[in-house]
Design a protein around this motif. Structure first.
Motif, short mmCIF file in Angstrom:
data_model
loop_
_atom_site.label_atom_id
_atom_site.label_comp_id
_atom_site.label_asym_id
_atom_site.label_seq_id
_atom_site.Cartn_x
_atom_site.Cartn_y
_atom_site.Cartn_z
N UNK B 266 0.84 -1.20 0.00
CA UNK B 266 0.00 0.00 0.00
C UNK B 266 0.87 1.25 0.00
N UNK B 267 1.93 1.20 0.80
CA UNK B 267 2.86 2.34 0.88
C UNK B 267 3.45 2.64 -0.49
N UNK B 268 3.82 1.60 -1.22
CA UNK B 268 4.46 1.84 -2.51
C UNK B 268 3.47 2.38 -3.55
N UNK B 269 2.20 2.01 -3.39
CA UNK B 269 1.18 2.54 -4.31
C UNK B 269 0.83 3.98 -3.95
N UNK B 270 0.56 4.20 -2.64
CA UNK B 270 -0.06 5.47 -2.23
C UNK B 270 0.86 6.40 -1.45
N UNK B 271 2.02 5.94 -1.10
CA UNK B 271 2.93 6.70 -0.23
C UNK B 271 2.23 7.15 1.07
N UNK B 272 1.41 6.21 1.59
CA UNK B 272 0.72 6.51 2.84
C UNK B 272 0.84 5.30 3.77
N UNK B 273 1.01 5.57 5.05
CA UNK B 273 1.18 4.48 6.01
C UNK B 273 -0.11 4.15 6.75
N UNK B 274 -1.23 4.77 6.38
CA UNK B 274 -2.48 4.55 7.14
C UNK B 274 -2.88 3.08 7.13
N UNK B 275 -2.72 2.43 5.97
CA UNK B 275 -3.09 1.02 5.85
C UNK B 275 -2.21 0.18 6.79
N UNK B 276 -0.90 0.46 6.74
CA UNK B 276 0.03 -0.28 7.60
C UNK B 276 -0.33 -0.08 9.06
N UNK B 277 -0.63 1.15 9.43
CA UNK B 277 -0.95 1.44 10.84
C UNK B 277 -2.21 0.71 11.28
N UNK B 278 -3.20 0.69 10.41
CA UNK B 278 -4.44 -0.02 10.73
C UNK B 278 -4.17 -1.52 10.90
N UNK B 279 -3.41 -2.08 9.94
CA UNK B 279 -3.12 -3.51 10.00
C UNK B 279 -2.31 -3.85 11.25
N UNK B 280 -1.36 -2.98 11.59
CA UNK B 280 -0.52 -3.22 12.77
C UNK B 280 -1.38 -3.20 14.03
#
Lengths: 159, 340
Positions: B266-280
């Motif tokens: 997701x980060x590489x597509x959108x340059x956003x960490x929101x998805x990573x933070x939610x998953x974490x």
């Protein structure tokens, strides 16, 4: 002299048959009581359910008391005339008391832990009371078996 | 059976009973579907939050009740836990939060009193007085040393970020040390997973800032790296040159693998960490849920605190979204799982 030693050993058997399962039951019932208080603080209407659970680890103490009585009857405590036992006879009675003494003691504690954990379960799902009782009853099996073997052993000793 | 911490019997049963009052999916969903912030707050008023919601003058004061909620959980644990000092470790986070504000406020000559959270182990006023006098006696040794260093370094160069990192690192060092000493394996693992996930996020950010310059990554990462995780600093530094996807692939078999894989994609597509933070967050919540298998111990208490903090995060996301007029779908995207 031999009569004196025999009866003392037999009385010791009666004593541990009552005392050890009694201690175990007190610990077990106490533990479930602590858990139950935690639940009832938040949900007072659950008192009935938890009281039922709290009684479960109490049976070992009752088995112990019955075993103790049975030994006392066999050795004449109630007839006012203590039997004149040899050391061997006294030891036989003592050995007969051991199953309920040890199994009753430890199984009551184990049952207390099982049922106390179950209190956490019925906190979420009151309808699971039956399951918790079943888990507790599984532990009960071994106390019943030990009680049974003490009964048979006490009856088997020739006094 | 040996070593069962039966002294927790009362506390665990009480917390399990309280867990039934946590907001479930349907309540959260109704808040998301509410047409505006006031209506979302009304839904919250039908839950155990009712008394607190009733006291609010306007929806903009929601932060007050959320803070009080955590403080109330700490009050409860102080009363019911046989070892409140153990659960207090997880409230120390709020002391660290306050400490960061106070130290920065002191050096910038700003009043920060209104931003302090009253959920820590030291009352905010007392902590404020301690910072004013540079008296660190009340703090655990690691934090005291970090606070001293933070103040010294701030006096030399005004880098507020450094205060944050110093205190965060001290906090995790303290947490892992104490949990390790007390043999709290479940909680120790929880903290190390949390640290790993945070360090991976830092790694991604630092790489972004460095713009592909591995030397710069090696220089920056040690400054922000938190101690106490399973993945060491060297592990990260060794992969400073490799592409992020290779880093994610290497972790694929680990329990955090799916989080890192999807988060990095997701980060590489959108340059956003929101998805990573939610998953974490969801991953850690799922780990915490395993405490349901533990009948006696501090774990179910910490799990309840975790669930409560998660719930508060959800409420905050929804209310902030509603106040700013975000569409329901967008709010839902940011929402975490629920514990209940």
């Amino acid at each position: 002299m031999s009569g004196f030693a025999g009866i003392v050993i037999a009385l010791l058997g009666a004593a541990i048959a009552v005392a050890l399962p009694g201690i175990g039951s007190a610990i077990g019932v106490g533990l479930v009581g602590e858990s139950a208080s935690g639940l009832v603080t938040e949900q007072p209407e659950r008192f009935g359910q938890t009281l039922l659970l709290q009684a479960l680890p109490g049976t070992q103490g009752i088995y112990g008391l019955l075993s103790g009585f049975l030994i006392m009857i066999r050795i004449g405590v109630f007839s006012g005339q203590l039997a004149d036992l040899t050391v061997t006879q006294g030891l036989e009675i003592f050995m007969a008391a051991i199953p309920i003494a040890i199994v009753g003691w430890l199984s009551a504690i184990a049952q207390g832990k099982t049922v106390a954990a179950g209190v956490g379960l019925i906190a979420k799902r009151p309808e699971d009371l039956g399951k918790v009782i079943t888990y507790g009853a599984m532990v009960e099996t071994y106390a019943v078996l030990a009680f049974l073997s003490t009964l048979l052993l006490v009856r088997g000793v020739a006094v | 059976m040996r070593g069962a911490k039966t002294e927790y019997a009362y506390a665990v049963a009480r917390v399990r009973a309280l867990e039934t009052g946590l907001l479930d999916r349907s309540k959260i969903e109704r808040m998301v579907e509410a047409k505006d912030a006031d209506e979302a707050l009304k839904v919250l008023g039908e839950t155990p939050y009712a008394p607190a919601v009733g006291q609010l003058q306007s929806v903009y004061e929601y932060e007050v009740i959320l803070r009080q909620e955590i403080a109330a959980v700490r009050e409860l644990f102080r009363k019911i836990s046989p070892h409140p000092e153990l659960t207090d470790l997880f409230f120390l986070r709020y002391d660290v939060l306050n400490l960061k504000l106070l130290i920065k406020g002191k050096l910038l000559g700003q009043e920060v009193g209104e931003f302090l959270v009253p959920a820590g182990t030291i009352p905010p006023e007392k902590l404020a007085a301690a910072v004013a006098n540079s008296n660190w006696k009340e703090l655990p040794s690691e934090l005291a040393a970090a606070a001293r260093r933070a103040e010294e370094s701030l006096a030399e160069e005004a880098d507020p970020q450094l205060v944050d990192t110093l205190l965060d690192r001290a906090y995790y060092a303290h947490l892992t040390r104490v949990l390790g000493e007390r043999g709290e394996e479940f909680l120790r693992t929880l903290v190390s997973l949390q640290v790993d996930l945070t360090n991976i996020k830092t790694f991604i950010r630092v790489r972004h800032v460095a713009g592909g310059d591995a030397v710069r990554v090696r220089e920056l990462l040690p400054r922000f790296f938190l101690p106490g995780g399973r993945l060491t600093l060297d592990y990260f530094l060794a992969q400073a040159e490799e592409p992020l996807t290779a880093f994610a692939d290497r972790l694929a078999k680990d329990s955090i693998g799916p989080v890192v894989g999807e988060g990095v994609a997701f980060w590489q597509r959108e340059k956003s960490l929101t998805r990573y933070e939610k998953l974490a967050d969801d991953f850690l919540l799922a780990y915490v849920k395993k405490s349901r298998l533990i009948a006696f111990g501090a774990e179910p208490l910490v799990a309840y605190l975790w669930a409560k903090e998660n719930e508060i995060k959800l409420i905050r996301i929804i209310l902030v979204g509603k106040i700013n007029g975000l569409p329901a779908a967008e709010i839902r995207e940011r929402l975490r799982d629920v514990y209940a």
